[in-house]
Design a protein around this motif. Structure first.
Motif, PDB file in Angstrom:
ATOM      1  N   LEU A 162       9.766  31.284 -14.428  1.00  0.00           N
ATOM      2  CA  LEU A 162      11.203  31.304 -14.164  1.00  0.00           C
ATOM      3  C   LEU A 162      11.794  32.685 -14.427  1.00  0.00           C
ATOM      4  O   LEU A 162      12.609  33.169 -13.649  1.00  0.00           O
ATOM      5  CB  LEU A 162      11.904  30.223 -14.990  1.00  0.00           C
ATOM      6  N   SER A 163      11.336  33.337 -15.518  1.00  0.00           N
ATOM      7  CA  SER A 163      11.885  34.672 -15.783  1.00  0.00           C
ATOM      8  C   SER A 163      11.364  35.682 -14.767  1.00  0.00           C
ATOM      9  O   SER A 163      12.056  36.656 -14.457  1.00  0.00           O
ATOM     10  CB  SER A 163      11.612  35.129 -17.214  1.00  0.00           C
ATOM     11  N   MET A 164      10.173  35.441 -14.213  1.00  0.00           N
ATOM     12  CA  MET A 164       9.671  36.335 -13.156  1.00  0.00           C
ATOM     13  C   MET A 164      10.656  36.331 -11.979  1.00  0.00           C
ATOM     14  O   MET A 164      11.013  37.384 -11.447  1.00  0.00           O
ATOM     15  CB  MET A 164       8.299  35.849 -12.682  1.00  0.00           C
ATOM     16  N   TRP A 165      11.115  35.134 -11.612  1.00  0.00           N
ATOM     17  CA  TRP A 165      12.091  35.041 -10.515  1.00  0.00           C
ATOM     18  C   TRP A 165      13.426  35.664 -10.903  1.00  0.00           C
ATOM     19  O   TRP A 165      14.022  36.407 -10.140  1.00  0.00           O
ATOM     20  CB  TRP A 165      12.282  33.576 -10.089  1.00  0.00           C
ATOM     21  N   ARG A 166      13.851  35.366 -12.137  1.00  0.00           N
ATOM     22  CA  ARG A 166      15.163  35.850 -12.592  1.00  0.00           C
ATOM     23  C   ARG A 166      15.190  37.379 -12.678  1.00  0.00           C
ATOM     24  O   ARG A 166      16.131  38.017 -12.267  1.00  0.00           O
ATOM     25  CB  ARG A 166      15.450  35.234 -13.968  1.00  0.00           C
ATOM     26  N   GLU A 167      14.103  37.946 -13.228  1.00  0.00           N
ATOM     27  CA  GLU A 167      14.117  39.376 -13.560  1.00  0.00           C
ATOM     28  C   GLU A 167      13.512  40.272 -12.488  1.00  0.00           C
ATOM     29  O   GLU A 167      13.897  41.427 -12.375  1.00  0.00           O
ATOM     30  CB  GLU A 167      13.318  39.623 -14.866  1.00  0.00           C
ATOM     31  N   THR A 168      12.530  39.770 -11.739  1.00  0.00           N
ATOM     32  CA  THR A 168      11.744  40.717 -10.931  1.00  0.00           C
ATOM     33  C   THR A 168      11.752  40.437  -9.428  1.00  0.00           C
ATOM     34  O   THR A 168      11.107  41.149  -8.677  1.00  0.00           O
ATOM     35  CB  THR A 168      10.271  40.757 -11.410  1.00  0.00           C
ATOM     36  N   LEU A 169      12.413  39.393  -8.978  1.00  0.00           N
ATOM     37  CA  LEU A 169      12.411  39.108  -7.537  1.00  0.00           C
ATOM     38  C   LEU A 169      13.845  38.997  -6.990  1.00  0.00           C
ATOM     39  O   LEU A 169      14.207  37.983  -6.401  1.00  0.00           O
ATOM     40  CB  LEU A 169      11.625  37.811  -7.266  1.00  0.00           C
ATOM     41  N   PRO A 170      14.654  40.059  -7.181  1.00  0.00           N
ATOM     42  CA  PRO A 170      16.045  39.963  -6.722  1.00  0.00           C
ATOM     43  C   PRO A 170      16.119  39.787  -5.211  1.00  0.00           C
ATOM     44  O   PRO A 170      15.330  40.393  -4.478  1.00  0.00           O
ATOM     45  CB  PRO A 170      16.651  41.309  -7.150  1.00  0.00           C
ATOM     46  N   ALA A 171      17.028  38.942  -4.782  1.00  0.00           N
ATOM     47  CA  ALA A 171      17.312  38.695  -3.354  1.00  0.00           C
ATOM     48  C   ALA A 171      16.141  38.089  -2.592  1.00  0.00           C
ATOM     49  O   ALA A 171      16.200  37.943  -1.376  1.00  0.00           O
ATOM     50  CB  ALA A 171      17.800  39.964  -2.661  1.00  0.00           C
ATOM     51  N   ALA A 172      15.060  37.739  -3.292  1.00  0.00           N
ATOM     52  CA  ALA A 172      13.946  37.065  -2.593  1.00  0.00           C
ATOM     53  C   ALA A 172      14.331  35.605  -2.374  1.00  0.00           C
ATOM     54  O   ALA A 172      15.049  35.008  -3.182  1.00  0.00           O
ATOM     55  CB  ALA A 172      12.679  37.156  -3.425  1.00  0.00           C
ATOM     56  N   HIS A 173      13.832  35.044  -1.289  1.00  0.00           N
ATOM     57  CA  HIS A 173      14.180  33.682  -0.909  1.00  0.00           C
ATOM     58  C   HIS A 173      12.887  32.863  -0.969  1.00  0.00           C
ATOM     59  O   HIS A 173      11.899  33.202  -0.301  1.00  0.00           O
ATOM     60  CB  HIS A 173      14.734  33.752   0.523  1.00  0.00           C
ATOM     61  N   LEU A 174      12.860  31.820  -1.787  1.00  0.00           N
ATOM     62  CA  LEU A 174      11.641  30.994  -1.902  1.00  0.00           C
ATOM     63  C   LEU A 174      11.644  29.952  -0.787  1.00  0.00           C
ATOM     64  O   LEU A 174      12.530  29.097  -0.724  1.00  0.00           O
ATOM     65  CB  LEU A 174      11.611  30.321  -3.286  1.00  0.00           C
ATOM     66  N   THR A 175      10.651  30.028   0.081  1.00  0.00           N
ATOM     67  CA  THR A 175      10.620  29.099   1.219  1.00  0.00           C
ATOM     68  C   THR A 175       9.749  27.876   0.919  1.00  0.00           C
ATOM     69  O   THR A 175      10.051  26.772   1.374  1.00  0.00           O
ATOM     70  CB  THR A 175      10.111  29.797   2.488  1.00  0.00           C
ATOM     71  N   LEU A 235      14.734  27.269  -8.503  1.00  0.00           N
ATOM     72  CA  LEU A 235      14.329  28.426  -7.688  1.00  0.00           C
ATOM     73  C   LEU A 235      14.724  28.292  -6.217  1.00  0.00           C
ATOM     74  O   LEU A 235      14.840  29.282  -5.518  1.00  0.00           O
ATOM     75  CB  LEU A 235      12.809  28.645  -7.794  1.00  0.00           C
ATOM     76  N   MET A 236      14.890  27.039  -5.748  1.00  0.00           N
ATOM     77  CA  MET A 236      15.271  26.871  -4.343  1.00  0.00           C
ATOM     78  C   MET A 236      16.730  26.450  -4.206  1.00  0.00           C
ATOM     79  O   MET A 236      17.229  26.266  -3.086  1.00  0.00           O
ATOM     80  CB  MET A 236      14.341  25.852  -3.667  1.00  0.00           C
ATOM     81  N   GLY A 237      17.392  26.260  -5.355  1.00  0.00           N
ATOM     82  CA  GLY A 237      18.820  25.922  -5.331  1.00  0.00           C
ATOM     83  C   GLY A 237      19.104  24.551  -4.751  1.00  0.00           C
ATOM     84  O   GLY A 237      20.219  24.260  -4.331  1.00  0.00           O
TER      85      GLY A 237
END
Ligand SMILES: NC(=O)c1ccc[n+]([C@@H]2O[C@H](COP(=O)([O-])OP(=O)(O)OC[C@H]3O[C@@H](n4cnc5c(N)ncnc54)[C@H](OP(=O)(O)O)[C@@H]3O)[C@@H](O)[C@H]2O)c1
Length: 340
Positions: A162-175, A235-237
């Motif tokens: 979860l922190s990988m997504w929060r901190e290191t993948l800005p504006a990435a969209h998980l499909t 992660l996918m909202g």
């Protein structure tokens, strides 16, 4: 030196591992973070609780737990009757919520977290129930009271998903994502490949402390489904409850199916998947035969893995080898440091 006071709501396997990790990391926390961490409250369901605003003795807490004794003898204050009153009575800066998961409604943990945040504590949980059932409500409350609400250990223990997504993948969209997220079933399927019967493999998992006394949550795929729900929600909202995930456990798999697959170079795995379908997310948990070209083929024993598909990178796989309560405890310590 900054003093941080902790309240533990729940003191089972994860709480035990967390206190041991705290003992091991006290020096680092003091030296590198100028932090003195005190545990000022611990409460349980049936083993009592203890309060000490000056800080409880960690070794005494661990010994008392291991003797399966009541914690009340360690308390310097009168212990409130129920957990909500306990949370209210405890003077702490951060609450660690590590009570049992409820797949169906996330309670009573949602109420505990609500109380902790309302009282002005940061809240860290390893409990998946509150995330799938009340993520938006609890996050909004945390924002309102300007406190952190973190839950790294809910999926893949201490691996920083979860922190990988929060901190290191800005504006990435998980499909979409696909992975193995339940250790118990992966261990059982592995054992059955060595001709151990289903019942004997379940028993072995219980003896090793991997499976619960009642392992149906793992075997029927509920634990995997709730993890799919957490990843979809966060992660996918898109909120996804465990009973909205198409779910099939490993109970129907026979020994012959497992050894036949192995003979033809394949392995049965309990696969977790989720994919966007219009405005919705379709989540699936089911046993699938994978071939050796699939990264999940090589995920053995209690290990977990997930491959994320995004609109910006090629498939991104995180593999966590042999997790346990100690790695879950690390995820919570990482959250603690990130909350400050
Ligand atoms: N084990 C892992 O590696 C792992 C990994 C990821 C996430 N998690 C999650 O972390 C949480 C804790 O797991 P665990 O393995 O430590 O569970 P556990 O060993 O079953 O411990 C649960 C603890 O919660 C206490 N409790 C029960 N009802 C309570 C209540 N109403 N108020 C306060 N405390 C209460 C229990 O007390 P009594 O024993 O007295 O009832 C016990 O101390 C669960 O939500 C689990 O899904 C665990």
């Amino acid at each position: 030196m900054r003093e941080i006071r902790l309240l533990l709501v729940g003191f089972g396997n994860v709480g035990d591992a967390f206190l041991q990790l705290l003992q091991r990391k006290q020096k680092t926390l003091r030296k590198d973070y100028a932090l003195k961490v005190l545990v000022t409250g611990v409460c349980t369901g049936t083993h009592g609780g203890a309060l000490d605003p000056g800080g409880l003795d960690l070794e005494q807490l661990l010994q008392t737990k291991r003797n399966q004794s009541q914690l009340n003898g360690l308390s310097v204050e009168v212990i409130p009757q129920d957990t909500l009153s306990f949370i209210n009575a405890c003077e702490a800066d951060i609450m660690l919520e590590i009570s049992p998961v409820s797949y169906s409604d996330g309670q009573p943990a949602i109420r505990f977290i609500h109380e902790g945040l309302s009282k002005g504590m940061h809240v860290i949980t390893a409990n998946k129930g509150p995330i799938v059932h009340a993520y938006h409500e609890l996050r909004a409350l945390a924002r309102e009271v300007q406190r952190a609400f973190l839950f790294e250990s809910t999926v893949m223990d201490g691996a920083p998903i979860l922190s990988m997504w929060r901190e290191t993948l800005p504006a990435a969209h998980l499909t979409s994502f696909r992975g193995i997220l339940n250790s118990t079933t992966n261990f059982i399927l592995n054992e059955m490949e060595s001709s151990v019967s289903f019942d004997a493999a379940v028993q072995k998992a219980q003896e090793r402390g991997i499976a619960e006394t009642d392992p149906t949550g793992d075997l029927e795929g509920w634990d995997a489904a709730i993890k799919v729900g957490v990843l979809s929600t966060v992660l996918m909202g898109t909120p996804l409850l465990p009973n909205e995930v198409e779910r099939k456990g490993i109970m129907g798999l026979s020994q012959t199916q497992i050894t036949d697959a192995l003979a033809s170079g394949k392995r049965w795995k309990l696969i977790c998947m989720a994919e966007r379908e219009g405005a919705k997310v379709r989540g699936v948990v089911k046993p699938i035969q994978v071939t050796s070209s699939d990264p999940l083929f090589h995920v053995s024993g209690t290990s977990s893995a997930v491959t994320f598909h995004t609109d910006v990178l090629g498939p991104l796989t995180v593999l966590e080898e042999n997790p346990g309560p100690d790695t879950t405890a690390y995820g919570m310590l990482a959250d603690l440091l990130n909350s400050l």
